[in-house]
Motif scaffolding. Sequence first.
Motif, short mmCIF file in Angstrom:
data_model
loop_
_atom_site.label_atom_id
_atom_site.label_comp_id
_atom_site.label_asym_id
_atom_site.label_seq_id
_atom_site.Cartn_x
_atom_site.Cartn_y
_atom_site.Cartn_z
N SER A 161 0.92 -1.01 0.17
CA SER A 161 -0.07 0.11 -0.22
C SER A 161 0.87 1.26 0.01
O SER A 161 1.80 1.14 0.41
CB SER A 161 -0.94 -0.04 1.19
N ALA A 162 0.10 2.36 -0.51
CA ALA A 162 1.00 3.64 -0.39
C ALA A 162 0.13 4.57 0.73
O ALA A 162 -1.24 4.28 0.87
CB ALA A 162 0.84 4.46 -1.71
N GLN B 273 -0.60 8.16 2.38
CA GLN B 273 -0.72 9.52 2.20
C GLN B 273 -1.23 10.18 3.50
O GLN B 273 -2.07 9.83 4.10
CB GLN B 273 -1.81 10.36 1.30
N ARG C 64 -3.73 3.56 0.04
CA ARG C 64 -4.27 3.35 -1.22
C ARG C 64 -3.41 2.01 -1.55
O ARG C 64 -2.16 1.99 -1.53
CB ARG C 64 -4.06 3.96 -2.26
N TYR D 107 -1.29 -0.95 -3.63
CA TYR D 107 -0.20 -0.75 -4.46
C TYR D 107 0.16 -1.93 -5.16
O TYR D 107 0.08 -3.13 -4.40
CB TYR D 107 1.07 -0.23 -3.49
N THR E 196 3.33 3.11 -6.98
CA THR E 196 2.80 3.66 -5.86
C THR E 196 1.55 4.15 -6.17
O THR E 196 1.23 5.22 -6.96
CB THR E 196 3.72 4.65 -5.43
N GLY E 197 0.80 3.87 -5.36
CA GLY E 197 -0.59 4.54 -5.58
C GLY E 197 -1.43 4.15 -6.46
O GLY E 197 -2.57 4.89 -6.88
N ASP E 198 -1.21 3.10 -7.15
CA ASP E 198 -2.02 2.79 -8.41
C ASP E 198 -3.42 2.11 -8.23
O ASP E 198 -4.03 1.73 -9.18
CB ASP E 198 -1.20 2.00 -9.42
N LEU F 221 -10.09 3.76 -0.48
CA LEU F 221 -9.22 4.17 0.06
C LEU F 221 -9.52 3.57 1.56
O LEU F 221 -10.62 3.61 1.94
CB LEU F 221 -9.00 5.66 0.26
#
Length: 262
Positions: free
Chosen positions: A2-3, A5, A20, A22, A26-28, A85
């Motif tokens: 996961s990413a 934030q 999010r 992964y 990153t973050g896809d 998310l």
Amino acid sequence: MSAVQADPAAPGGAEKKIVRPYGDTTGDGMVQVSFTLPVPHDKRAEGAAVQLANRMGIDPAMLVHAKPIGDGFTFFVVYGRVNHLVDLATVQVVERDFPLLSAKEVNAVVKQRLRRKLSVVGACIGTDAHTVGIDAILNVKGIAGEKGLEYYRELKVTNLGAQVSVPELVEAARAEKADAVLVSQVVTQRDAHLHNTREMSAAFREAMPAGKRPLLIVGGPRFDETMTDELGVDRIFGRGTTPGEVASYLVHALITNKKAKA
């Protein structure tokens, strides 16, 4: 994977961490899921799997594996992107609220404060015949190089094995003057682990007065550790639990914490 934030504008000054999925970058938002459908393997079945994945929020969904697993059943693996998310700040888990002790420390506390051996009775109840979990915690060989509760010289361990009825468990706990009862449940079809646990906790409450009941502990890979009150038990251990964690909890609940409250 996961990413994460961080949101500095989170209310109350608390840092809001958004996770999010992964996959490749990153973050896809890429995830992989597997499931079985009660259909024979053909093109229509593969289309049904992709349609199901789309309705789960995976878009685009790529079918990466499909294999018949019996007459009229097909196993699928799907890979794709989701937009969901997760806010880490809102995730609720049961944190370990007791110190992790070595076997030597556990023995010392039991000997000095309890002044007798701590009696533990364990079993798999109902029709559950999977003893790998209860054996990993109780048997001296333990798991992953960590010895089980039979290794602790100040613990008296009675392992009843598999497919033990609730009345048999209650009687064994009474006969052994159990301080704690450990129940392992692996079979979860139709929530059998939940039904069995509720039956077990109700039986102990009916058979023994509040001050005489042993500590009731259940464990298994499908339990929600936050359901202790709902299931009527004192503690729930999930997958990855070690004998040392269980032994440390027994000392905390039956001796250390009990003394502190006295």
